[in-house]
Scaffold this motif. Structure first.
Motif, PDB file in Angstrom:
ATOM      1  N   ARG A 101       0.882  -1.178   0.000  1.00  0.00           N
ATOM      2  CA  ARG A 101       0.000   0.000   0.000  1.00  0.00           C
ATOM      3  C   ARG A 101       0.911   1.218   0.000  1.00  0.00           C
ATOM      4  N   TRP A 102       0.747   2.052  -1.004  1.00  0.00           N
ATOM      5  CA  TRP A 102       1.576   3.237  -1.166  1.00  0.00           C
ATOM      6  C   TRP A 102       0.828   4.464  -0.670  1.00  0.00           C
ATOM      7  N   GLU A 103       1.577   5.393  -0.107  1.00  0.00           N
ATOM      8  CA  GLU A 103       1.087   6.737   0.209  1.00  0.00           C
ATOM      9  C   GLU A 103       1.874   7.670  -0.681  1.00  0.00           C
ATOM     10  N   GLY A 104       1.229   8.148  -1.729  1.00  0.00           N
ATOM     11  CA  GLY A 104       1.939   8.967  -2.702  1.00  0.00           C
ATOM     12  C   GLY A 104       3.017   8.146  -3.369  1.00  0.00           C
ATOM     13  N   GLU A 105       4.268   8.579  -3.233  1.00  0.00           N
ATOM     14  CA  GLU A 105       5.399   7.934  -3.892  1.00  0.00           C
ATOM     15  C   GLU A 105       6.205   7.039  -2.955  1.00  0.00           C
ATOM     16  N   GLN A 106       5.637   6.679  -1.798  1.00  0.00           N
ATOM     17  CA  GLN A 106       6.358   5.823  -0.845  1.00  0.00           C
ATOM     18  C   GLN A 106       5.472   4.680  -0.371  1.00  0.00           C
ATOM     19  N   ILE A 107       6.119   3.574  -0.001  1.00  0.00           N
ATOM     20  CA  ILE A 107       5.423   2.399   0.503  1.00  0.00           C
ATOM     21  C   ILE A 107       5.145   2.603   1.989  1.00  0.00           C
ATOM     22  N   ALA A 108       3.881   2.478   2.365  1.00  0.00           N
ATOM     23  CA  ALA A 108       3.479   2.647   3.761  1.00  0.00           C
ATOM     24  C   ALA A 108       3.256   1.306   4.444  1.00  0.00           C
TER      25      ALA A 108
END
Length: 126
Positions: A101-108
């Motif tokens: 699950r990504w938040e914007g351009e990073q993996i959360a």
């Protein structure tokens, strides 16, 4: 939602063997990483430390993304094949799915799904 370019950069870093660096570059500070249904590791620093710990035991690691990569909104699924050659001469070959699950351009958040029997090192075949 991550861009295709970001996902491709992430895959390239892992395939280059830059596992710890990929964690530093692509995971949120408070991200979680879970193996099968085990307890999650929380925090980018714990992911980096875990990767370095594993890599310190390995003579070499080959990482390969098997395409296609599935993307739907902020969810990404990547099929990986890894081959670890350990310092003691044994090898581990693993195939896994990474559900992210990504938040914007990073993996959360990331969960790995694989057969745990693959983790048992074995003597290399000739």
């Amino acid at each position: 939602m991550p861009t295709t370019e970001t996902i491709e950069r992430f895959i390239k870093r892992v395939e280059e063997g830059a596992h710890a660096e990929a964690c530093e570059e692509f995971y949120t500070e408070d991200s979680s990483m879970q193996e099968n249904q085990g307890p999650p590791r929380i925090g980018r620093s714990s992911h980096v430390a875990n990767e370095r710990k594993v890599l310190a035991r390995a003579k070499s690691v080959e990482s390969r993304c098997i395409r296609p990569v599935f993307v739907a909104d902020n969810k990404v699924v990547i099929r990986w094949i890894f081959r670890f050659e350990w310092l003691d001469g044994t090898v581990t070959e693993m195939e896994e799915l990474a559900y992210q699950r990504w938040e914007g351009e990073q993996i959360a958040e990331e969960t790995f799904f694989y057969d745990p029997a693959q983790r048992v090192p074995r003597k290399p075949t000739a």
